[in-house]
Scaffold this motif. Structure first.
Motif, PDB file in Angstrom:
ATOM      1  N   GLY A 343       1.955  -0.695  -1.988  1.00  0.00           N
ATOM      2  CA  GLY A 343       0.581  -0.647  -1.498  1.00  0.00           C
ATOM      3  C   GLY A 343      -0.440  -0.527  -2.615  1.00  0.00           C
ATOM      4  N   ILE A 344      -0.211   0.420  -3.516  1.00  0.00           N
ATOM      5  CA  ILE A 344      -1.166   0.648  -4.606  1.00  0.00           C
ATOM      6  C   ILE A 344      -1.207  -0.544  -5.553  1.00  0.00           C
ATOM      7  CG2 ILE A 344      -1.591   2.054  -6.669  1.00  0.00           C
ATOM      8  CD1 ILE A 344      -0.611   4.461  -5.026  1.00  0.00           C
ATOM      9  N   SER A 345      -0.049  -1.090  -5.903  1.00  0.00           N
ATOM     10  CA  SER A 345      -0.009  -2.231  -6.822  1.00  0.00           C
ATOM     11  C   SER A 345      -0.693  -3.449  -6.231  1.00  0.00           C
ATOM     12  CB  SER A 345       1.440  -2.559  -7.188  1.00  0.00           C
ATOM     13  OG  SER A 345       2.044  -1.490  -7.898  1.00  0.00           O
ATOM     14  N   CYS A 346      -0.485  -3.694  -4.931  1.00  0.00           N
ATOM     15  CA  CYS A 346      -1.065  -4.875  -4.291  1.00  0.00           C
ATOM     16  C   CYS A 346      -2.583  -4.771  -4.154  1.00  0.00           C
ATOM     17  CB  CYS A 346      -0.446  -5.083  -2.915  1.00  0.00           C
ATOM     18  SG  CYS A 346       1.248  -5.710  -2.948  1.00  0.00           S
ATOM     19  N   SER A 347      -3.120  -3.560  -4.096  1.00  0.00           N
ATOM     20  CA  SER A 347      -4.567  -3.405  -3.912  1.00  0.00           C
ATOM     21  C   SER A 347      -5.364  -3.775  -5.160  1.00  0.00           C
ATOM     22  CB  SER A 347      -4.894  -1.955  -3.522  1.00  0.00           C
ATOM     23  OG  SER A 347      -4.728  -1.077  -4.625  1.00  0.00           O
ATOM     24  N   LYS A 348      -4.767  -3.660  -6.327  1.00  0.00           N
ATOM     25  CA  LYS A 348      -5.537  -3.720  -7.564  1.00  0.00           C
ATOM     26  C   LYS A 348      -5.967  -5.125  -8.011  1.00  0.00           C
ATOM     27  CE  LYS A 348      -4.114   0.761  -9.362  1.00  0.00           C
ATOM     28  NZ  LYS A 348      -5.461   1.306  -9.600  1.00  0.00           N
ATOM     29  N   PRO A 349      -5.100  -6.143  -8.007  1.00  0.00           N
ATOM     30  CA  PRO A 349      -5.567  -7.466  -8.467  1.00  0.00           C
ATOM     31  C   PRO A 349      -6.736  -8.035  -7.655  1.00  0.00           C
ATOM     32  CG  PRO A 349      -3.183  -7.363  -8.526  1.00  0.00           C
ATOM     33  CD  PRO A 349      -3.633  -6.130  -7.807  1.00  0.00           C
ATOM     34  N   PRO A 350      -6.693  -8.022  -6.307  1.00  0.00           N
ATOM     35  CA  PRO A 350      -7.871  -8.528  -5.589  1.00  0.00           C
ATOM     36  C   PRO A 350      -9.107  -7.667  -5.819  1.00  0.00           C
ATOM     37  CG  PRO A 350      -6.240  -7.630  -4.052  1.00  0.00           C
ATOM     38  CD  PRO A 350      -5.583  -7.714  -5.383  1.00  0.00           C
ATOM     39  N   LEU A 351      -8.921  -6.367  -6.013  1.00  0.00           N
ATOM     40  CA  LEU A 351     -10.057  -5.496  -6.323  1.00  0.00           C
ATOM     41  C   LEU A 351     -10.681  -5.864  -7.664  1.00  0.00           C
ATOM     42  CD1 LEU A 351     -11.802  -2.966  -5.833  1.00  0.00           C
ATOM     43  CD2 LEU A 351      -9.959  -1.592  -6.810  1.00  0.00           C
ATOM     44  N   TRP A 352      -9.834  -6.127  -8.671  1.00  0.00           N
ATOM     45  CA  TRP A 352     -10.357  -6.440 -10.003  1.00  0.00           C
ATOM     46  C   TRP A 352     -10.884  -7.861 -10.127  1.00  0.00           C
ATOM     47  CZ3 TRP A 352     -12.393  -3.378 -13.100  1.00  0.00           C
ATOM     48  CH2 TRP A 352     -11.914  -2.074 -13.275  1.00  0.00           C
TER      49      TRP A 352
END
Length: 434
Positions: A343-352
């Motif tokens: 969950g945490i890993s998947c959230s970061k690329p689209p956020l960045w």
């Protein structure tokens, strides 16, 4: 013909840049979170409580916060090659110096200085990628870069555990050897960066003339499109409401990431297993999260959707944290930690991928650094609160629920930000039609 040229350029810059920056981040992340393994034996040697460990692990991000924005502005001015080399050399020296801490005060000071030394690395790389990759490819590239964090945990966990077994060699503790040996790659790569990294497409001698021309024109066109809608001053990057909202979203994801990086070995150790077993068990969740993160970010790039790719990923992490707090066997705990990692890993690329869609130039440098510096304070709040709650209750459960609450807030803020953006866009369209 243009499509063939585009594919050729992207293939070249991807192979030239991405594996190298992944290696840099892998080393950075190991030096940042190896305190979680050192604590398996260091806390007894130095008499540290869970609160001391949590506060010391988290104070890294206070130094990071204070120096992140100026560091990224300097990188934008002097170039990534020189500044990233400086960052790596200084953090390597301080990471090795962690071997000589002897009290809570020296622990706090060295962790703070490590944060100061590393400030600017992560947002500097995000900014660097915006110089080279068109926005439509950026989430996938950022995902590959950020995959280095879970890969670092997967590789670093058994290595760190093995280095602890050097206890007593040359009258040094195992955790001292771990800090010394794991600092060496940063020093070596700091020198390599200076000779290998290329600051901008204009300086890329390794691209053919037509490839360089296509890349420069493409990136200039994106920059000009953003200039027609946005101001690009330092103040704009610091005060943009979208930047501040994304920083708050990132706060929750950072709290989750560094809770895993720093406390997961301690949580697994409570199952009564050896340090070496902890190392191997702790490597399982991040391996699964790497696969999920790359697939998730590719789907985000393909659909062009960012909001729900962030929000749903945060909710997946919330579910994993709640399950982890209620699980007391090895299989269930590792499964739950895997869900949290995913969950945490998947959230970061689209956020960045969001900030560089509406900011460029100096505003992008300051905006990205602002998001990362404020957001990374979650890396202080999460580990520190986990340690404090553990000392107060004797259990990690309350701390895991606390992190889950932060991620719920991140989810809500993401949806509010998206709704606000859509409302503004509709109002602008209506005004233009009128």
């Amino acid at each position: 013909m243009d499509m063939d040229l585009e594919k050729r350029v992207l293939r070249k810059i991807t192979w030239r840049i991405v594996p190298f920056i992944m290696l840099l981040y892998l080393i950075a992340y190991i030096d940042r979170v190896n305190i979680g393994f050192a604590a398996l034996t260091m806390k007894q040697d130095l008499g540290f409580s869970a609160s001391v460990l949590g506060f010391g692990a988290g104070i890294f991000f206070v130094g990071y916060f204070l120096f992140e924005v100026p560091s990224n502005i300097i990188l934008h001015k002097v170039g990534a090659r020189l500044w990233i080399a400086r960052v790596m050399l200084t953090w390597g020296l301080i990471a090795g110096g962690m071997a000589f801490i002897h009290s809570s005060t020296s622990f706090y000071v060295m962790r703070f200085l490590l944060g100061v030394a590393e400030a600017g690395f992560f947002p500097g790389i995000i900014l660097y990628l915006s110089y080279w990759f068109p926005v439509r490819y950026r989430a996938s590239v950022i995902a590959l870069f950020m995959a280095a964090a879970p890969i670092a945990t997967a590789i670093g966990s058994p290595i760190s555990a093995a280095l602890l077994e050097m206890h007593g060699f040359m009258n040094l503790a195992g955790w001292q050897w771990m800090f010394l040996i794991e600092a060496v790659p940063a020093l070596i790569l700091g020198v390599v960066v200076f000779f290998y990294m290329t600051d901008r497409p204009e300086k890329a001698t390794w691209l053919a003339a037509d490839e360089k021309e296509w890349l420069i024109q493409t990136m200039q066109q994106e920059h000009q499109q953003k200039q027609t809608h946005e101001h690009h001053s330092i103040i704009r990057g610091l005060t943009n409401p979208k930047v501040l909202a994304l920083a708050c979203v990132y706060f929750g994801t950072s709290a989750g990431l560094y809770t895993l990086g720093i406390w997961a070995p301690q949580i697994i150790k409570e199952l009564g297993v050896s340090a070496m077993t902890v190392g191997f068990l702790n490597a399982i969740p991040p391996i699964l999260s790497v696969i999920a993160m790359i697939l998730w970010s590719r789907h985000s790039d393909r659909t062009g959707e960012r909001t729900w790719h962030v929000a749903l990923a945060c909710l997946i992490a919330v579910a994993g944290l709640v399950i982890a707090a209620q699980t007391h066997n090895a299989l269930g705990l590792i499964a739950a930690l895997s869900v949290v990692n995913i969950g945490i890993s998947c959230s970061k690329p689209p956020l960045w991928s969001m900030p560089t869609m509406f900011l460029s130039g100096t505003a992008a440098a300051t905006g990205i650094a602002t998001i990362n510096s404020i957001g990374n304070l979650g890396g202080f709040a999460g580990p520190a609160m986990i340690g404090w709650i553990k000392d107060q209750t004797g259990s990690f459960n309350g701390g895991l629920y606390f992190i889950a609450g932060l991620l719920v807030i991140s989810t809500v803020l993401t949806l509010i930000l998206s709704a606000s953006h859509k409302t503004k866009m509709n109002a602008n369209n209506a005004s233009n039609e009128a």
